[in-house]
Design a protein around this motif. Structure first.
Motif, mmCIF file in Angstrom:
data_model
loop_
_atom_site.group_PDB
_atom_site.id
_atom_site.type_symbol
_atom_site.label_atom_id
_atom_site.label_comp_id
_atom_site.label_asym_id
_atom_site.label_seq_id
_atom_site.Cartn_x
_atom_site.Cartn_y
_atom_site.Cartn_z
ATOM 1 N N LEU A 52 0.836 -1.205 0.000
ATOM 2 C CA LEU A 52 0.000 0.000 0.000
ATOM 3 C C LEU A 52 0.867 1.249 0.000
ATOM 4 O O LEU A 52 0.541 2.249 -0.662
ATOM 5 N N PHE A 53 1.976 1.218 0.748
ATOM 6 C CA PHE A 53 2.870 2.373 0.779
ATOM 7 C C PHE A 53 3.438 2.653 -0.608
ATOM 8 O O PHE A 53 3.589 3.802 -1.016
ATOM 9 N N GLY A 54 3.754 1.610 -1.367
ATOM 10 C CA GLY A 54 4.226 1.807 -2.734
ATOM 11 C C GLY A 54 3.179 2.485 -3.597
ATOM 12 O O GLY A 54 3.495 3.376 -4.402
ATOM 13 N N ASP A 55 1.919 2.107 -3.414
ATOM 14 C CA ASP A 55 0.838 2.712 -4.196
ATOM 15 C C ASP A 55 0.662 4.189 -3.867
ATOM 16 O O ASP A 55 0.533 5.022 -4.773
ATOM 17 N N VAL A 56 0.647 4.541 -2.571
ATOM 18 C CA VAL A 56 0.442 5.952 -2.225
ATOM 19 C C VAL A 56 1.667 6.783 -2.587
ATOM 20 O O VAL A 56 1.540 7.951 -2.951
ATOM 21 N N ALA A 57 2.867 6.180 -2.530
ATOM 22 C CA ALA A 57 4.072 6.900 -2.951
ATOM 23 C C ALA A 57 4.013 7.208 -4.445
ATOM 24 O O ALA A 57 4.413 8.294 -4.880
ATOM 25 N N THR A 58 3.496 6.274 -5.233
ATOM 26 C CA THR A 58 3.373 6.499 -6.672
ATOM 27 C C THR A 58 2.461 7.685 -6.943
ATOM 28 O O THR A 58 2.810 8.586 -7.717
ATOM 29 N N GLU A 59 1.282 7.710 -6.315
ATOM 30 C CA GLU A 59 0.379 8.839 -6.545
ATOM 31 C C GLU A 59 0.998 10.142 -6.046
ATOM 32 O O GLU A 59 0.866 11.189 -6.694
ATOM 33 N N LEU A 60 1.691 10.102 -4.911
ATOM 34 C CA LEU A 60 2.347 11.301 -4.384
ATOM 35 C C LEU A 60 3.336 11.858 -5.407
ATOM 36 O O LEU A 60 3.359 13.067 -5.673
ATOM 37 N N CYS A 61 4.148 10.986 -6.015
ATOM 38 C CA CYS A 61 5.117 11.429 -7.030
ATOM 39 C C CYS A 61 4.417 12.006 -8.256
ATOM 40 O O CYS A 61 4.868 13.014 -8.818
ATOM 41 N N VAL A 62 3.332 11.370 -8.687
ATOM 42 C CA VAL A 62 2.591 11.891 -9.835
ATOM 43 C C VAL A 62 2.071 13.291 -9.531
ATOM 44 O O VAL A 62 2.191 14.211 -10.350
ATOM 45 N N ARG A 63 1.521 13.474 -8.341
ATOM 46 C CA ARG A 63 0.954 14.770 -7.975
ATOM 47 C C ARG A 63 2.020 15.856 -7.814
ATOM 48 O O ARG A 63 1.786 17.000 -8.158
ATOM 49 N N THR A 64 3.189 15.502 -7.287
ATOM 50 C CA THR A 64 4.211 16.520 -7.014
ATOM 51 C C THR A 64 5.203 16.700 -8.154
ATOM 52 O O THR A 64 5.771 17.780 -8.308
ATOM 53 N N ASP A 65 5.445 15.637 -8.945
ATOM 54 C CA ASP A 65 6.501 15.691 -9.957
ATOM 55 C C ASP A 65 6.055 15.301 -11.354
ATOM 56 O O ASP A 65 6.860 15.308 -12.275
ATOM 57 N N GLY A 66 4.797 14.891 -11.504
ATOM 58 C CA GLY A 66 4.329 14.505 -12.827
ATOM 59 C C GLY A 66 4.971 13.235 -13.348
ATOM 60 O O GLY A 66 5.037 13.010 -14.551
ATOM 61 N N ASP A 67 5.427 12.374 -12.430
ATOM 62 C CA ASP A 67 6.081 11.125 -12.811
ATOM 63 C C ASP A 67 5.828 10.115 -11.693
ATOM 64 O O ASP A 67 5.761 10.490 -10.516
ATOM 65 N N GLU A 68 5.719 8.838 -12.052
ATOM 66 C CA GLU A 68 5.476 7.812 -11.034
ATOM 67 C C GLU A 68 6.629 7.659 -10.057
ATOM 68 O O GLU A 68 6.436 7.201 -8.936
ATOM 69 N N GLY A 69 7.824 8.003 -10.459
ATOM 70 C CA GLY A 69 8.977 7.845 -9.584
ATOM 71 C C GLY A 69 9.320 6.380 -9.351
ATOM 72 O O GLY A 69 8.644 5.474 -9.833
ATOM 73 N N LEU A 70 10.396 6.168 -8.612
ATOM 74 C CA LEU A 70 10.844 4.822 -8.245
ATOM 75 C C LEU A 70 11.162 4.807 -6.759
ATOM 76 O O LEU A 70 11.778 5.736 -6.236
ATOM 77 N N PHE A 71 10.764 3.748 -6.085
ATOM 78 C CA PHE A 71 11.050 3.628 -4.664
ATOM 79 C C PHE A 71 12.501 3.204 -4.494
ATOM 80 O O PHE A 71 12.921 2.188 -5.038
ATOM 81 N N ALA A 72 13.297 3.979 -3.771
ATOM 82 C CA ALA A 72 14.714 3.665 -3.570
ATOM 83 C C ALA A 72 14.930 2.786 -2.342
ATOM 84 O O ALA A 72 15.823 1.945 -2.331
ATOM 85 N N GLY A 73 14.138 2.977 -1.289
ATOM 86 C CA GLY A 73 14.289 2.138 -0.113
ATOM 87 C C GLY A 73 13.656 2.745 1.113
ATOM 88 O O GLY A 73 13.282 3.917 1.138
ATOM 89 N N TYR A 74 13.548 1.904 2.126
ATOM 90 C CA TYR A 74 13.022 2.329 3.424
ATOM 91 C C TYR A 74 14.174 2.623 4.363
ATOM 92 O O TYR A 74 15.169 1.904 4.386
ATOM 93 N N ASP A 75 14.031 3.679 5.156
ATOM 94 C CA ASP A 75 14.978 3.970 6.232
ATOM 95 C C ASP A 75 14.543 3.253 7.503
ATOM 96 O O ASP A 75 15.382 2.739 8.246
ATOM 97 N N THR A 76 13.247 3.246 7.776
ATOM 98 C CA THR A 76 12.690 2.553 8.936
ATOM 99 C C THR A 76 11.335 1.977 8.570
ATOM 100 O O THR A 76 10.606 2.532 7.744
ATOM 101 N N VAL A 77 11.009 0.861 9.194
ATOM 102 C CA VAL A 77 9.684 0.262 9.101
ATOM 103 C C VAL A 77 9.360 -0.285 10.487
ATOM 104 O O VAL A 77 10.178 -1.002 11.070
ATOM 105 N N SER A 78 8.181 0.049 11.003
ATOM 106 C CA SER A 78 7.734 -0.465 12.298
ATOM 107 C C SER A 78 6.347 -1.055 12.145
ATOM 108 O O SER A 78 5.413 -0.359 11.734
ATOM 109 N N PHE A 79 6.236 -2.344 12.475
ATOM 110 C CA PHE A 79 4.936 -3.014 12.481
ATOM 111 C C PHE A 79 4.412 -2.934 13.905
ATOM 112 O O PHE A 79 5.008 -3.489 14.831
ATOM 113 N N LEU A 80 3.322 -2.218 14.102
ATOM 114 C CA LEU A 80 2.853 -1.857 15.435
ATOM 115 C C LEU A 80 1.659 -2.666 15.919
ATOM 116 O O LEU A 80 1.437 -2.778 17.120
ATOM 117 N N ALA A 81 0.866 -3.198 15.007
ATOM 118 C CA ALA A 81 -0.320 -3.973 15.358
ATOM 119 C C ALA A 81 -0.680 -4.842 14.154
ATOM 120 O O ALA A 81 -0.271 -4.552 13.031
#
Length: 129
Positions: free
Chosen positions: A35-64
């Protein structure tokens, strides 16, 4: 480009029972990351007019846990703008949850939503010409 900091995109999705991999109708943590990949794609389209590419995660926390039958909401917020890189913060929340103890199709709204995953990551977009 700094005026784009704070831009937010949110998606909601029902978690189908076909995604339950573990006892108790639990869904693997990778579901939130997808899901994070999907929302990141839309975020890039809205801000940069391009789908962009995910480079990596700095942190991930599974909380529940995420369970089949949940309605999950994933949000991406732009927090940093570089020449080509974009810092993004993510949060996934369960907003509705199945309540099988009340009946096979019973469910309820969670108020407040249950935060299940948080992450920080970097996406890259083409250099502006």
């Amino acid at each position: 480009m700094s005026e784009l900091v704070g831009t937010t995109v949110t998606h909601r999705r029902y978690v189908p029972h076909a995604h339950a991999h573990y006892g108790g109708a639990l869904v693997d943590g990778a579901y939130s990351l997808g899901l994070f990949g999907d929302v990141a794609t839309e975020l890039c389209v809205r801000t940069d007019g391009d789908e962009g590419l995910f480079a990596g995660y700095d942190t991930v926390s599974f909380l529940a846990p995420v369970r089949a039958g949940d309605v999950i909401e994933a949000t991406a917020t732009l927090v940093r703008v570089g020449t080509r890189s974009r810092g993004v913060e993510f949060e996934a929340r369960v907003v509705c949850r199945a309540a099988p103890e009340r009946g096979p199709s019973a469910a309820g709204v969670l108020d407040p939503p249950l935060v299940v995953t948080r992450a920080k990551g970097t996406v890259v977009v083409p250099q502006k010409v």
